[in-house]
Design an enzyme around this catalytic site. Structure first.
Site, PDB file in Angstrom:
ATOM      1  N   LYS A   8       3.762 -14.939  -8.127  1.00 31.06           N
ATOM      2  CA  LYS A   8       4.825 -15.284  -7.819  1.00 31.06           C
ATOM      3  C   LYS A   8       4.263 -16.561  -6.783  1.00 31.06           C
ATOM      4  O   LYS A   8       3.607 -16.492  -6.257  1.00 31.06           O
ATOM      5  CB  LYS A   8       4.960 -14.491  -6.531  1.00 31.06           C
ATOM      6  N   ASP A 132       4.133  -7.710   0.282  1.00 32.16           N
ATOM      7  CA  ASP A 132       4.200  -8.264  -0.916  1.00 32.16           C
ATOM      8  C   ASP A 132       4.416  -7.755  -2.511  1.00 32.16           C
ATOM      9  O   ASP A 132       4.336  -7.126  -3.683  1.00 32.16           O
ATOM     10  CB  ASP A 132       3.722  -9.422  -1.887  1.00 32.16           C
TER      11      ASP A 132
HETATM   12  O1  C5P Z   1       0.902  -6.997   4.638  1.00 33.51           O
HETATM   13  P1  C5P Z   1      -0.050  -7.581   3.851  1.00 33.51           P
HETATM   14  O2  C5P Z   1      -1.024  -6.941   4.055  1.00 33.51           O
HETATM   15  O3  C5P Z   1      -0.413  -8.659   2.912  1.00 33.51           O
HETATM   16  O4  C5P Z   1      -0.166  -8.779   5.572  1.00 33.51           O
HETATM   17  C1  C5P Z   1      -1.568  -9.895   5.694  1.00 33.51           C
HETATM   18  C2  C5P Z   1      -1.460 -10.241   6.593  1.00 33.51           C
HETATM   19  O5  C5P Z   1      -0.385 -11.158   7.322  1.00 33.51           O
HETATM   20  C3  C5P Z   1      -0.781  -9.293   8.062  1.00 33.51           C
HETATM   21  O6  C5P Z   1      -2.313  -8.444   8.515  1.00 33.51           O
HETATM   22  C4  C5P Z   1      -0.015  -9.712   8.938  1.00 33.51           C
HETATM   23  O7  C5P Z   1      -1.270 -10.329   9.859  1.00 33.51           O
HETATM   24  C5  C5P Z   1       0.422 -10.883   8.463  1.00 33.51           C
HETATM   25  N1  C5P Z   1       1.840 -10.843   8.113  1.00 33.51           N
HETATM   26  C6  C5P Z   1       2.734 -10.975   8.556  1.00 33.51           C
HETATM   27  N2  C5P Z   1       3.817 -10.193   8.984  1.00 33.51           N
HETATM   28  C7  C5P Z   1       4.839 -10.057   7.013  1.00 33.51           C
HETATM   29  C8  C5P Z   1       3.543 -10.377   5.979  1.00 33.51           C
HETATM   30  C9  C5P Z   1       2.424 -10.858   6.306  1.00 33.51           C
HETATM   31  O8  C5P Z   1       2.151 -11.903   9.980  1.00 33.51           O
HETATM   32  N3  C5P Z   1       5.677  -9.730   6.754  1.00 33.51           N
END
Ligand code: C5P
Length: 280
Positions: A8, A132
């Site tokens: 994406k 995501d």
């Molecule tokens: O959700 P995901 O594991 O993909 O996110 C990776 C990191 O990115 C999270 O641990 C967080 O620190 C940060 N993040 C965030 N806010 C979001 C998505 C991700 O702070 N909306």
């Protein structure tokens, strides 16, 4: 069973707040691309993961393994699966490669294991794995809110070419968000203009209203991203932006052949350059 796991890009990403759980509240418009990993699934007595084409661990910390394991735990399914990832989406690139693989595993194993889970159930499991993953289950174009896991589908845009350029380093999403919190005056792209352009299938409006609140953060860390943006703009792209937390930069073009031509102009030894297209 072969499942395609599509990359994406974020046509727009606005950070609108910080949540009590430390995550960031987003308003983002995401679009899937024809670029994809291949996820091969076969029945097997246990969950067994193999990875081709990338230096990526195949153990229980891999998001694709965690997706299979979560599905098995929650449904009580007794068997397993041999999962083989053939990676073509670069790692730590802002293209949701890991999330796409996890979504493909959820969709594929739901079928292969005859679990009969509804899309809604898969969305909830996906949101536990990563912000995501729900969008990757859906695909196409959507506005995503919350951590990114609340997905509102949008009408498909006309076809377009997309050029992707990733410098030789990756970035940590968590690190980019941490640094975002220290910005004195973060920028905020205008999502309402982007949504109007999308609803009108107005590609020049889409190109004009590209924007990413995280771009300044990653650009300050890696000025090379700014140079790549200039190079892509010089190939005739209608719009240029960094995707997600970066470092991949994308350019939009009127059609896929224009993106292929542009890729020939800016190929270099020390970067990954790939022509792709919107995928619906
Ligand atoms: O959700 P995901 O594991 O993909 O996110 C990776 C990191 O990115 C999270 O641990 C967080 O620190 C940060 N993040 C965030 N806010 C979001 C998505 C991700 O702070 N909306």
């Amino acid at each position: 069973m072969l499942v395609k796991a599509h990359a994406k890009i974020n046509l727009l990403l606005d950070v609108v707040g910080i949540r009590p759980d430390g995550y960031h509240e987003l308003k983002t418009v995401m679009q899937t691309l024809s670029l994809s990993d291949d996820v091969l699934l076969e029945t097997a007595p246990i969950i067994d993961l193999a990875v081709d084409g990338a230096n990526l661990t195949a153990g229980p910390e891999n998001l694709a393994y965690r997706a299979a394991d979560l599905l098995k735990q929650r449904t009580g399914y007794r068997g397993g699966a041999a999962v083989r990832l053939i990676k073509k989406i670069p790692l730590a690139a802002g293209l949701a490669g890991g999330s796409a693989d996890a979504a493909a595993v959820l969709r594929g194993l739901n079928k292969m294991w005859n679990l009969g889970l509804r899309m809604d159930d898969l969305f909830h499991l996906g949101a536990e794995l990563g912000s995501d993953v729900p969008f990757c289950l859906w695909g196409g174009i959507a506005m995503c809110q919350g951590r990114g896991e609340m997905v509102t589908p949008l009408p498909a845009l006309p076809s377009a070419g997309v050029l992707l350029v990733k410098p030789c380093f990756g970035v940590s999403t968590a690190d980019v968000y941490r640094r975002y919190d220290t910005l004195a005056k973060p920028g905020h792209p205008d999502i309402s203009k982007m949504l109007t352009a999308v609803k009108n299938a107005d590609m020049s409006g889409v190109a004009k209203n590209l924007g990413n609140s995280l771009e300044d953060v990653t650009l300050a860390l890696h000025p090379e991203i700014g140079l790549i943006k200039e190079e892509i703009a010089a190939t005739g792209a209608t719009g240029v932006l960094m995707s997600g937390s970066g470092p991949t930069v994308f350019g939009l073009y009127a059609d896929p052949p224009s993106a292929v031509r542009a890729s020939g102009m800016i190929k270099r030894e020390n970067r990954w350059v790939q022509a792709s297209a919107f995928y619906f």
